[in-house]
Motif scaffolding. Structure first.
Motif, mmCIF file in Angstrom:
data_model
loop_
_atom_site.group_PDB
_atom_site.id
_atom_site.type_symbol
_atom_site.label_atom_id
_atom_site.label_comp_id
_atom_site.label_asym_id
_atom_site.label_seq_id
_atom_site.Cartn_x
_atom_site.Cartn_y
_atom_site.Cartn_z
ATOM 1 N N ILE A 27 0.839 -1.201 0.000
ATOM 2 C CA ILE A 27 0.000 0.000 0.000
ATOM 3 C C ILE A 27 0.873 1.249 0.000
ATOM 4 C CG2 ILE A 27 -1.804 1.259 1.224
ATOM 5 C CD1 ILE A 27 -2.598 -1.462 2.491
ATOM 6 N N ILE A 28 0.623 2.135 -0.946
ATOM 7 C CA ILE A 28 1.358 3.394 -1.016
ATOM 8 C C ILE A 28 0.375 4.521 -0.717
ATOM 9 C CG2 ILE A 28 2.899 4.812 -2.415
ATOM 10 C CD1 ILE A 28 3.162 2.429 -4.333
ATOM 11 N N GLU A 29 0.846 5.607 -0.072
ATOM 12 C CA GLU A 29 -0.047 6.731 0.196
ATOM 13 C C GLU A 29 0.455 7.987 -0.515
ATOM 14 O OE1 GLU A 29 -0.697 7.386 4.356
ATOM 15 O OE2 GLU A 29 -1.077 5.260 4.748
ATOM 16 N N ALA A 30 -0.481 8.811 -0.914
ATOM 17 C CA ALA A 30 -0.122 10.118 -1.455
ATOM 18 C C ALA A 30 -1.107 11.129 -0.890
ATOM 19 C CB ALA A 30 -0.188 10.108 -2.977
ATOM 20 N N GLU A 31 -0.600 12.339 -0.587
ATOM 21 C CA GLU A 31 -1.504 13.252 0.108
ATOM 22 C C GLU A 31 -2.231 14.219 -0.812
ATOM 23 O OE1 GLU A 31 0.681 15.447 2.981
ATOM 24 O OE2 GLU A 31 1.612 16.723 1.451
ATOM 25 N N ASP A 32 -1.898 14.183 -2.078
ATOM 26 C CA ASP A 32 -2.741 14.918 -3.022
ATOM 27 C C ASP A 32 -2.500 14.434 -4.444
ATOM 28 O OD1 ASP A 32 -0.446 16.120 -3.989
ATOM 29 O OD2 ASP A 32 -0.706 17.940 -2.788
ATOM 30 N N GLY A 33 -3.210 15.008 -5.364
ATOM 31 C CA GLY A 33 -3.171 14.561 -6.746
ATOM 32 C C GLY A 33 -1.786 14.577 -7.357
ATOM 33 N N SER A 34 -1.044 15.676 -7.117
ATOM 34 C CA SER A 34 0.248 15.751 -7.787
ATOM 35 C C SER A 34 1.241 14.762 -7.182
ATOM 36 C CB SER A 34 0.797 17.181 -7.766
ATOM 37 O OG SER A 34 0.788 17.672 -6.457
ATOM 38 N N ALA A 35 1.144 14.554 -5.858
ATOM 39 C CA ALA A 35 1.993 13.532 -5.230
ATOM 40 C C ALA A 35 1.656 12.163 -5.810
ATOM 41 C CB ALA A 35 1.794 13.542 -3.715
ATOM 42 N N ALA A 36 0.362 11.954 -6.050
ATOM 43 C CA ALA A 36 -0.066 10.673 -6.617
ATOM 44 C C ALA A 36 0.535 10.476 -8.004
ATOM 45 C CB ALA A 36 -1.587 10.620 -6.685
ATOM 46 N N LEU A 37 0.509 11.538 -8.812
ATOM 47 C CA LEU A 37 1.066 11.429 -10.159
ATOM 48 C C LEU A 37 2.563 11.117 -10.111
ATOM 49 C CD1 LEU A 37 -0.846 14.273 -12.029
ATOM 50 C CD2 LEU A 37 -1.070 11.806 -12.385
ATOM 51 N N ASP A 38 3.264 11.706 -9.120
ATOM 52 C CA ASP A 38 4.688 11.402 -8.938
ATOM 53 C C ASP A 38 4.890 9.914 -8.695
ATOM 54 O OD1 ASP A 38 5.519 13.914 -9.379
ATOM 55 O OD2 ASP A 38 5.713 14.483 -7.264
ATOM 56 N N VAL A 39 4.062 9.387 -7.787
ATOM 57 C CA VAL A 39 4.168 7.965 -7.461
ATOM 58 C C VAL A 39 3.923 7.127 -8.717
ATOM 59 C CG1 VAL A 39 3.106 6.061 -6.180
ATOM 60 C CG2 VAL A 39 3.494 8.255 -5.047
#
Lengths: 126, 731
Positions: free
Chosen positions: A33-45
């Motif tokens: 499970i990976i977490e991202a705290e917003d949309g752009s962080a998610a795109l980085d992941v």
């Protein structure tokens, strides 16, 4: 494919909410499970890592879940990743927008492991 | 189009659970609609398909498999209907098919009736406390009692609440900042979400209500007013308290505490009266009076009702009824005004504004005098020239701003008349339209309030006594619908408001008879028409018992005249019996700026308001005529107009006496055009109108004075006055 072999990305600006979703996913035997705290962080992941499922909140600062979804669907390398939108009862009506943007499915807060499992079954069946 | 239809019909969806497929279908339907437009048999099918799809998406379908079947049929029928559109099939086919469709609703093929179903935004926007408390709002969520999670939540929630407060304060200064609204909305939304998971009922309910309120604000349905800010901040405080309780391990009760309860009640009551739009809700005068203990609730309602039916303000009606003293009403009015102005403005005593305007005027003059000083003008320094241009620019702007601070458009006052005329015509059974012109004319803000009453009186008068009943109008060959026309215009130093009607006009003989009967004049008195009309302004002309809808013309006209005179204005009447009447209300602008044309007549300079000028020109000798009995005329492009020698009215010795040497200015007054003769035009300039003082107030042909750049005074010509002087002299 068993849940434990899938990589899930949780996107939510609220830490406690990420914890809760993580906990429920764990209850369903997800391990990666990976977490991202917003949309752009998610795109980085998503650029760095192979992800099998995205569970994203709708309401986030800077980039909303809908914007993230559109971004994902329009980026060739990640456009087929199943996308589960987390929404609130009061915002449910907006989901048609997300459906048009090709969301895989959605889930209304608060939800149980059983409901999530049901939704995942629908998504992953395709 | 065919490909879209084919794709839709061939089944892009795997089943009712296939949201991606449904999404693609919806997009295809959008495309299809984009191609066929808003008409044709396909539109109904598309609408219906959308509705069923939405039901499936939101899992609101009572019978998903039936809906699923219907959708497939609908999509299939698109192909058939398409054929119909291109003229290859029978139109009945679709209808039969739709009637046979499972679970058929009546609204098929009727987009209009589906509008309510389609109102996707309306969902949960209304706050419904009842359902909140009694409905099992969430599916059974297993207890997520994880102490660590709870602690994290408390910390995070607190952190977010502090940002709420910060953003709320920002909203106080800029209530329309959508980003700030979002930034406040989001934490409540997130807190609610988590609270739902970990069974913190109170926190869940509370944040849910505030979230709803903010959602309305987000979508522009609710303006962020002080009271909204109060509620949000109040909710934040209560939330903090609840979090602290949780921290101490006291929270998590099942019952809602009284504090939360009363807060939820407050939010509910508040949203019951949401102010749609962006204006701050303004308390009514009646409410303020009730609050002050002047009126009882019921009495206030009665007065409001009465006032409405008579098209009058609440305050007027209350005073009339003796329910409140003028002082009490004015106090309430002041409070109301204060509330309105409080929004984003500072109240300033108008006297201070007057002083400011005067001082700025002096500044402009002083500046001109310095810059036009011959010694200064001799200096050839470039920097000085640049700086003086800069200085002039600043003072001009300063002047403009200080002027505008006192001026408001007359529009709002005029618009109140629409309602008045509508109500009055309904009551009197007459058909009347109100037309208006010049609503954008700006007028001193104090004046706006002052002219309201006279205006109401005159309009009422026109409705009651001017406009005839429809039958009578038809009989005399008029349009059964009467017209009242109000028009505002800035003329020289005046605001002129005309109230015209196309009613029966004034009957000079009747007025005369009545005046004699009332003892205002005696039988041998000879009065011209104008003087006769003026009799209706006499205080004794209409008596109190006649102040009804059936009284003769003249109801309260003395009151109107008095209030206009109090404003140092003038009332004039012109009327044609059977054709209509026209009331001219001429009000001074104690200070106004006008765009003026500076002209030279002999040794003096005068100012003609540019607004009065149609054109200025020079003519050849051939265009000048002298006609027996009509005096001097000039011909401007085929039309003859009287020549008005301005110098003769101001006793100047002109440089040019011959019209073909001098400058001519065409002006229009009423139906006629006139040519004013002057020596030359010097320039165009915005000038501050100065009153000439009481002594020269009534100077015919002159409406005021202005100080020019060199410190000398120029008189402002009242074109209308000059024309009437001219007309008198030729009569």
């Amino acid at each position: 494919m068993a849940y434990k072999d899938l990589t899930v990305l949780i996107v939510d600006d609220f830490l406690t909410m990420r914890r809760i979703v993580r906990k429920i996913l764990r209850d369903l035997n997800f391990e990666d499970i990976i977490e991202a705290e917003d949309g752009s962080a998610a795109l980085d992941v998503l650029k760095r890592t192979r992800v099998d499922l995205i569970v994203s909140d709708w309401n986030m600062p800077r980039m909303t879940g809908l914007e993230l979804l559109k971004e994902v669907r329009s980026t060739d390398s990640i456009k087929d990743i199943p996308f589960l939108m987390v929404t609130a009862e009061s915002q449910k009506e907006n989901i048609v927008e997300a459906v048009k943007a090709r969301v895989s499915n959605y889930i209304v807060k608060p939800f149980t492991a059983a409901i999530l499992e049901e939704k995942l079954a629908k998504i992953l069946a395709r | 189009m065919e490909t879209i239809v084919n794709r839709l019909a061939s089944g892009v969806i795997d089943g009712p659970d296939d949201l991606m497929g449904i999404g693609e279908c919806l997009n295809l339907l959008d495309d299809l609609e984009g191609q066929i437009g808003q008409a044709g048999p396909l539109v109904g099918i598309i609408e219906r398909a959308r509705l069923v799809f939405k039901r499936l998406i939101l899992e609101e379908s009572s019978d998903p498999s039936a809906d699923w079947l219907e959708v497939q049929k609908l999509l299939g029928s698109l192909g058939t209907a398409d054929a119909v559109e291109s003229g290859e099939g029978e139109s009945t086919q679709i209808k039969t098919e739709s009637a046979a469709r499972p679970g058929g609703d009546e609204d098929f093929l009727e987009p209009a009736s589906m509008a309510s179903d389609n109102d996707w935004g309306s969902g949960e926007s209304a706050l419904d406390l009842e359902s909140l408390f009694h409905e099992e709002s969430s599916p059974k969520v297993e207890e997520m009692q994880d102490p660590e999670l709870l602690r994290d939540f408390i910390d995070e929630a607190k952190e977010h609440l502090s940002t709420i407060e910060l953003n709320m304060l920002g909203l106080e200064t800029n209530p329309k900042d959508i980003e700030a609204i979002n930034a406040v909305f989001r934490p409540f939304h997130s807190i609610k979400g988590v609270a739902g998971f970990i069974n913190l009922t109170e926190i869940h309910h509370l944040s849910h209500e505030v979230e709803n309120l903010l959602d309305l604000a987000r979508s522009g349905k609710l303006a962020i007013t002080d009271s909204v800010i109060d509620i949000v901040l109040g909710g934040t405080d209560i939330l903090k308290g609840l979090l602290e309780e949780l921290e101490k391990g006291e929270g998590g009760r099942k019952e809602t505490s009284p504090v939360v309860m009363s807060f939820l009640e407050k939010v509910k009551n508040f949203s019951g009266d949401p102010s749609v739009g962006s204006e701050t809700p303004v308390r009514k005068v009646g409410e303020i009076l009730v609050e002050h203990g002047v009126l009882e609730d019921e009495a206030a309602d009665d007065i409001a009702e009465k006032g409405r039916s008579e098209g009058r303000k609440f305050g007027e009606a209350a005073i009339d009824k003796g329910a409140a003293s003028p002082r009490e009403v004015s106090k309430a009015l002041r409070e109301q005004r204060h509330a309105i102005e409080n929004a984003a403005s500072v109240r300033v005593d108008t006297r201070k504004l007057d002083n400011l305007v005067d001082m700025v005027g002096e500044l402009v003059i002083a500046q001109s005098m310095v810059l036009q000083n011959p010694d200064i003008m001799r200096i050839k320094d470039q920097k000085l020239q640049k700086d003086s241009v800069q200085l002039s620019r600043i003072t001009a702007e300063l002047q403009r701003i200080s002027m505008s601070m006192r001026m408001v458009p007359i529009k709002s006052t005029f618009q109140k008349m629409i309602r008045l005329v509508r109500d009055l015509s309904k009551k009197s059974g007459k058909e009347i339209v109100l037309k208006m012109k010049g609503e954008e004319t700006e007028i001193d803000r104090n004046m706006v309030e002052e002219i309201y009453e006279p205006l109401v009186h005159m309009i009422r008068n026109s409705v009651d006594h001017g406009i005839e009943m429809p039958e009578e109008r038809t009989r005399v060959g008029k349009d059964p619908t009467g017209t009242i026309f109000i028009c505002a215009e800035q003329k020289g130093g005046n605001i002129v408001i005309d109230i015209e009607d196309d009613g029966r006009g004034l009957d000079a003989k009747k007025i005369r008879d009545k005046a004699i009967e009332r003892g205002i004049i005696s039988a041998p008195d000879q009065l011209d028409e104008k003087a006769t009309f003026d009799l209706i302004f006499h205080p004794g002309f209409s008596t109190k018992d006649k102040v009804t809808e059936v009284s003769g013309r003249g109801v309260g006209m003395d009151v109107v005249k008095k209030s206009v005179e109090r404003l140092r204005g003038k009332m004039e009447i012109s009327s044609k019996f059977g054709k209509g009447s026209s009331f001219h209300m001429k009000l001074p602008l104690t200070m106004a700026i006008i765009d003026g044309m500076i002209i030279q007549i002999g040794a003096e300079r005068y100012i003609v308001p540019t607004i009065a000028l149609k054109e200025s020109l020079r003519l050849s000798k051939e265009a000048y005529f002298t006609v027996q009995g009509r005096g001097e005329l000039v011909k401007v492009r085929d039309s003859l107009m009287p020549l008005v020698r301005l110098h003769s009215y101001f006793h100047e010795e002109p440089k040019f006496r011959n019209p073909w040497e001098a400058l001519l200015m065409v002006v229009t007054e009423g139906q006629n055009s006139y040519c004013l003769l002057a020596d030359e035009i010097i320039g165009r300039q915005e000038v501050v109108i100065k009153s000439l003082g009481d002594m020269f107030q009534q100077l015919p042909g002159i409406s005021g004075g202005a100080i020019l750049g060199d410190g000398k005074i120029a008189l402002i010509i009242d074109v209308k006055g000059i024309i009437s002087l001219y007309e008198e002299s030729t009569r």
